[in-house]
Design a protein around this motif. Structure first.
Motif, PDB file in Angstrom:
ATOM      1  N   PRO A   1      24.286  42.182 -52.687  1.00  0.00           N
ATOM      2  CA  PRO A   1      24.857  42.193 -51.344  1.00  0.00           C
ATOM      3  C   PRO A   1      23.777  41.960 -50.295  1.00  0.00           C
ATOM      4  O   PRO A   1      22.678  42.500 -50.388  1.00  0.00           O
ATOM      5  CB  PRO A   1      25.463  43.593 -51.221  1.00  0.00           C
ATOM      6  CG  PRO A   1      24.721  44.421 -52.202  1.00  0.00           C
ATOM      7  CD  PRO A   1      24.349  43.492 -53.330  1.00  0.00           C
ATOM      8  N   ALA A   2      24.099  41.134 -49.304  1.00  0.00           N
ATOM      9  CA  ALA A   2      23.123  40.768 -48.281  1.00  0.00           C
ATOM     10  C   ALA A   2      23.366  41.480 -46.951  1.00  0.00           C
ATOM     11  O   ALA A   2      22.424  41.908 -46.305  1.00  0.00           O
ATOM     12  CB  ALA A   2      23.137  39.253 -48.072  1.00  0.00           C
ATOM     13  N   HIS A   3      24.610  41.577 -46.533  1.00  0.00           N
ATOM     14  CA  HIS A   3      24.910  42.194 -45.242  1.00  0.00           C
ATOM     15  C   HIS A   3      24.833  43.722 -45.374  1.00  0.00           C
ATOM     16  O   HIS A   3      25.253  44.279 -46.392  1.00  0.00           O
ATOM     17  CB  HIS A   3      26.310  41.787 -44.775  1.00  0.00           C
ATOM     18  CG  HIS A   3      26.576  42.107 -43.351  1.00  0.00           C
ATOM     19  ND1 HIS A   3      26.982  43.364 -42.955  1.00  0.00           N
ATOM     20  CD2 HIS A   3      26.456  41.359 -42.224  1.00  0.00           C
ATOM     21  CE1 HIS A   3      27.131  43.364 -41.635  1.00  0.00           C
ATOM     22  NE2 HIS A   3      26.813  42.156 -41.171  1.00  0.00           N
TER      23      HIS A   3
ATOM     24  N   CYS B   1      27.930  41.876 -33.048  1.00  0.00           N
ATOM     25  CA  CYS B   1      28.387  42.210 -34.399  1.00  0.00           C
ATOM     26  C   CYS B   1      29.227  43.478 -34.356  1.00  0.00           C
ATOM     27  O   CYS B   1      28.813  44.494 -33.789  1.00  0.00           O
ATOM     28  CB  CYS B   1      27.168  42.417 -35.310  1.00  0.00           C
ATOM     29  SG  CYS B   1      27.605  42.916 -36.986  1.00  0.00           S
ATOM     30  N   GLN B   2      30.401  43.449 -34.949  1.00  0.00           N
ATOM     31  CA  GLN B   2      31.283  44.606 -34.946  1.00  0.00           C
ATOM     32  C   GLN B   2      30.701  45.786 -35.726  1.00  0.00           C
ATOM     33  O   GLN B   2      31.089  46.925 -35.513  1.00  0.00           O
ATOM     34  CB  GLN B   2      32.655  44.227 -35.515  1.00  0.00           C
ATOM     35  CG  GLN B   2      33.404  43.229 -34.675  1.00  0.00           C
ATOM     36  CD  GLN B   2      33.704  43.749 -33.283  1.00  0.00           C
ATOM     37  OE1 GLN B   2      34.117  44.881 -33.111  1.00  0.00           O
ATOM     38  NE2 GLN B   2      33.471  42.916 -32.284  1.00  0.00           N
TER      39      GLN B   2
ATOM     40  N   ARG C   1      27.391  51.125 -36.508  1.00  0.00           N
ATOM     41  CA  ARG C   1      27.187  51.875 -37.740  1.00  0.00           C
ATOM     42  C   ARG C   1      26.058  51.327 -38.605  1.00  0.00           C
ATOM     43  O   ARG C   1      25.749  51.882 -39.650  1.00  0.00           O
ATOM     44  CB  ARG C   1      28.481  51.874 -38.535  1.00  0.00           C
ATOM     45  CG  ARG C   1      29.636  52.374 -37.675  1.00  0.00           C
ATOM     46  CD  ARG C   1      30.832  52.740 -38.462  1.00  0.00           C
ATOM     47  NE  ARG C   1      30.602  53.786 -39.401  1.00  0.00           N
ATOM     48  CZ  ARG C   1      30.850  55.069 -39.196  1.00  0.00           C
ATOM     49  NH1 ARG C   1      31.314  55.459 -38.032  1.00  0.00           N
ATOM     50  NH2 ARG C   1      30.661  55.967 -40.131  1.00  0.00           N
ATOM     51  N   CYS C   2      25.436  50.252 -38.169  1.00  0.00           N
ATOM     52  CA  CYS C   2      24.442  49.566 -38.990  1.00  0.00           C
ATOM     53  C   CYS C   2      23.095  50.291 -38.996  1.00  0.00           C
ATOM     54  O   CYS C   2      22.533  50.569 -37.938  1.00  0.00           O
ATOM     55  CB  CYS C   2      24.244  48.135 -38.495  1.00  0.00           C
ATOM     56  SG  CYS C   2      23.139  47.184 -39.556  1.00  0.00           S
ATOM     57  N   PRO C   3      22.542  50.549 -40.181  1.00  0.00           N
ATOM     58  CA  PRO C   3      21.228  51.183 -40.260  1.00  0.00           C
ATOM     59  C   PRO C   3      20.087  50.228 -39.889  1.00  0.00           C
ATOM     60  O   PRO C   3      18.966  50.661 -39.681  1.00  0.00           O
ATOM     61  CB  PRO C   3      21.128  51.618 -41.722  1.00  0.00           C
ATOM     62  CG  PRO C   3      22.029  50.697 -42.459  1.00  0.00           C
ATOM     63  CD  PRO C   3      23.143  50.357 -41.501  1.00  0.00           C
ATOM     64  N   LYS C   4      20.366  48.930 -39.790  1.00  0.00           N
ATOM     65  CA  LYS C   4      19.339  47.925 -39.489  1.00  0.00           C
ATOM     66  C   LYS C   4      19.604  47.228 -38.161  1.00  0.00           C
ATOM     67  O   LYS C   4      19.123  46.126 -37.920  1.00  0.00           O
ATOM     68  CB  LYS C   4      19.281  46.898 -40.622  1.00  0.00           C
ATOM     69  CG  LYS C   4      18.940  47.530 -41.959  1.00  0.00           C
ATOM     70  CD  LYS C   4      19.000  46.532 -43.082  1.00  0.00           C
ATOM     71  CE  LYS C   4      18.729  47.231 -44.409  1.00  0.00           C
ATOM     72  NZ  LYS C   4      18.794  46.304 -45.530  1.00  0.00           N
ATOM     73  N   VAL C   5      20.344  47.868 -37.274  1.00  0.00           N
ATOM     74  CA  VAL C   5      20.754  47.260 -36.004  1.00  0.00           C
ATOM     75  C   VAL C   5      19.545  46.863 -35.153  1.00  0.00           C
ATOM     76  O   VAL C   5      18.523  47.538 -35.144  1.00  0.00           O
ATOM     77  CB  VAL C   5      21.706  48.199 -35.227  1.00  0.00           C
ATOM     78  CG1 VAL C   5      20.986  49.422 -34.708  1.00  0.00           C
ATOM     79  CG2 VAL C   5      22.403  47.450 -34.113  1.00  0.00           C
ATOM     80  N   GLN C   6      19.684  45.718 -34.494  1.00  0.00           N
ATOM     81  CA  GLN C   6      18.682  45.214 -33.558  1.00  0.00           C
ATOM     82  C   GLN C   6      19.350  45.104 -32.196  1.00  0.00           C
ATOM     83  O   GLN C   6      20.577  45.080 -32.098  1.00  0.00           O
ATOM     84  CB  GLN C   6      18.187  43.834 -34.000  1.00  0.00           C
ATOM     85  CG  GLN C   6      17.567  43.818 -35.366  1.00  0.00           C
ATOM     86  CD  GLN C   6      17.249  42.399 -35.827  1.00  0.00           C
ATOM     87  OE1 GLN C   6      17.397  41.442 -35.083  1.00  0.00           O
ATOM     88  NE2 GLN C   6      16.813  42.282 -37.049  1.00  0.00           N
TER      89      GLN C   6
ATOM     90  N   TRP D   1      21.779  38.977 -38.264  1.00  0.00           N
ATOM     91  CA  TRP D   1      20.551  38.486 -37.647  1.00  0.00           C
ATOM     92  C   TRP D   1      19.349  38.634 -38.565  1.00  0.00           C
ATOM     93  O   TRP D   1      18.371  37.906 -38.426  1.00  0.00           O
ATOM     94  CB  TRP D   1      20.299  39.199 -36.315  1.00  0.00           C
ATOM     95  CG  TRP D   1      21.218  38.722 -35.247  1.00  0.00           C
ATOM     96  CD1 TRP D   1      22.240  39.401 -34.661  1.00  0.00           C
ATOM     97  CD2 TRP D   1      21.212  37.426 -34.640  1.00  0.00           C
ATOM     98  NE1 TRP D   1      22.873  38.607 -33.738  1.00  0.00           N
ATOM     99  CE2 TRP D   1      22.256  37.402 -33.697  1.00  0.00           C
ATOM    100  CE3 TRP D   1      20.425  36.288 -34.795  1.00  0.00           C
ATOM    101  CZ2 TRP D   1      22.534  36.277 -32.917  1.00  0.00           C
ATOM    102  CZ3 TRP D   1      20.701  35.178 -34.024  1.00  0.00           C
ATOM    103  CH2 TRP D   1      21.743  35.177 -33.096  1.00  0.00           C
ATOM    104  N   LEU D   2      19.378  39.536 -39.524  1.00  0.00           N
ATOM    105  CA  LEU D   2      18.257  39.703 -40.457  1.00  0.00           C
ATOM    106  C   LEU D   2      17.969  38.406 -41.219  1.00  0.00           C
ATOM    107  O   LEU D   2      16.831  38.086 -41.498  1.00  0.00           O
ATOM    108  CB  LEU D   2      18.554  40.818 -41.461  1.00  0.00           C
ATOM    109  CG  LEU D   2      18.736  42.218 -40.885  1.00  0.00           C
ATOM    110  CD1 LEU D   2      19.225  43.165 -41.973  1.00  0.00           C
ATOM    111  CD2 LEU D   2      17.440  42.706 -40.275  1.00  0.00           C
ATOM    112  N   TYR D   3      19.012  37.664 -41.544  1.00  0.00           N
ATOM    113  CA  TYR D   3      18.843  36.450 -42.330  1.00  0.00           C
ATOM    114  C   TYR D   3      18.536  35.230 -41.476  1.00  0.00           C
ATOM    115  O   TYR D   3      17.961  34.271 -41.961  1.00  0.00           O
ATOM    116  CB  TYR D   3      20.064  36.232 -43.218  1.00  0.00           C
ATOM    117  CG  TYR D   3      20.154  37.370 -44.196  1.00  0.00           C
ATOM    118  CD1 TYR D   3      19.327  37.406 -45.307  1.00  0.00           C
ATOM    119  CD2 TYR D   3      20.978  38.460 -43.949  1.00  0.00           C
ATOM    120  CE1 TYR D   3      19.341  38.480 -46.170  1.00  0.00           C
ATOM    121  CE2 TYR D   3      20.998  39.538 -44.803  1.00  0.00           C
ATOM    122  CZ  TYR D   3      20.175  39.542 -45.911  1.00  0.00           C
ATOM    123  OH  TYR D   3      20.177  40.612 -46.756  1.00  0.00           O
TER     124      TYR D   3
END
Length: 95
Positions: A19-21, A55-56, A60-65, A88-90
């Motif tokens: 999984p990537a996202h 991004c919706q 809740r994202c642990p990697k949010v920018q 955005w990480l990718y």
């Protein structure tokens, strides 16, 4: 799919095994396992509605920018097998 946005795509084996996202990663990690604690993924509807342009999954994202809140990430190829993620990480990794 999270909050009405498709966040990752590809063949089912690739998406579940690599999984990537961040949302897909948390979904896979939340599979029942007596050795682990459970991770809650359901966001209250008002939390999802608050992110209209970005991004919706940002709340809740642990990697949010910072740009996750304002700009929707484009679909970016993760590998050469049709596996992609809207994160955005990718985008940074592909540049």
């Amino acid at each position: 799919m999270y909050g009405g946005q498709i966040v990752e795509g590809g063949d089912s084996e690739t998406v579940t095994q690599r999984p990537a996202h961040p949302y897909t990663q948390l979904l896979i990690e939340s599979a029942p396992d007596p050795e682990r604690s459970v991770i809650a993924l359901d966001a209250p509807p008002e939390e999802v509605a608050a992110v209209s342009a970005g991004c919706q999954f940002a709340p809740r994202c642990p990697k949010v920018q910072s740009r996750c809140w304002t700009d929707a990430p484009p679909r970016t190829e993760v590998d050469s097998y049709g596996h992609w993620a809207a994160c955005w990480l990718y985008v940074e990794a592909a540049a």
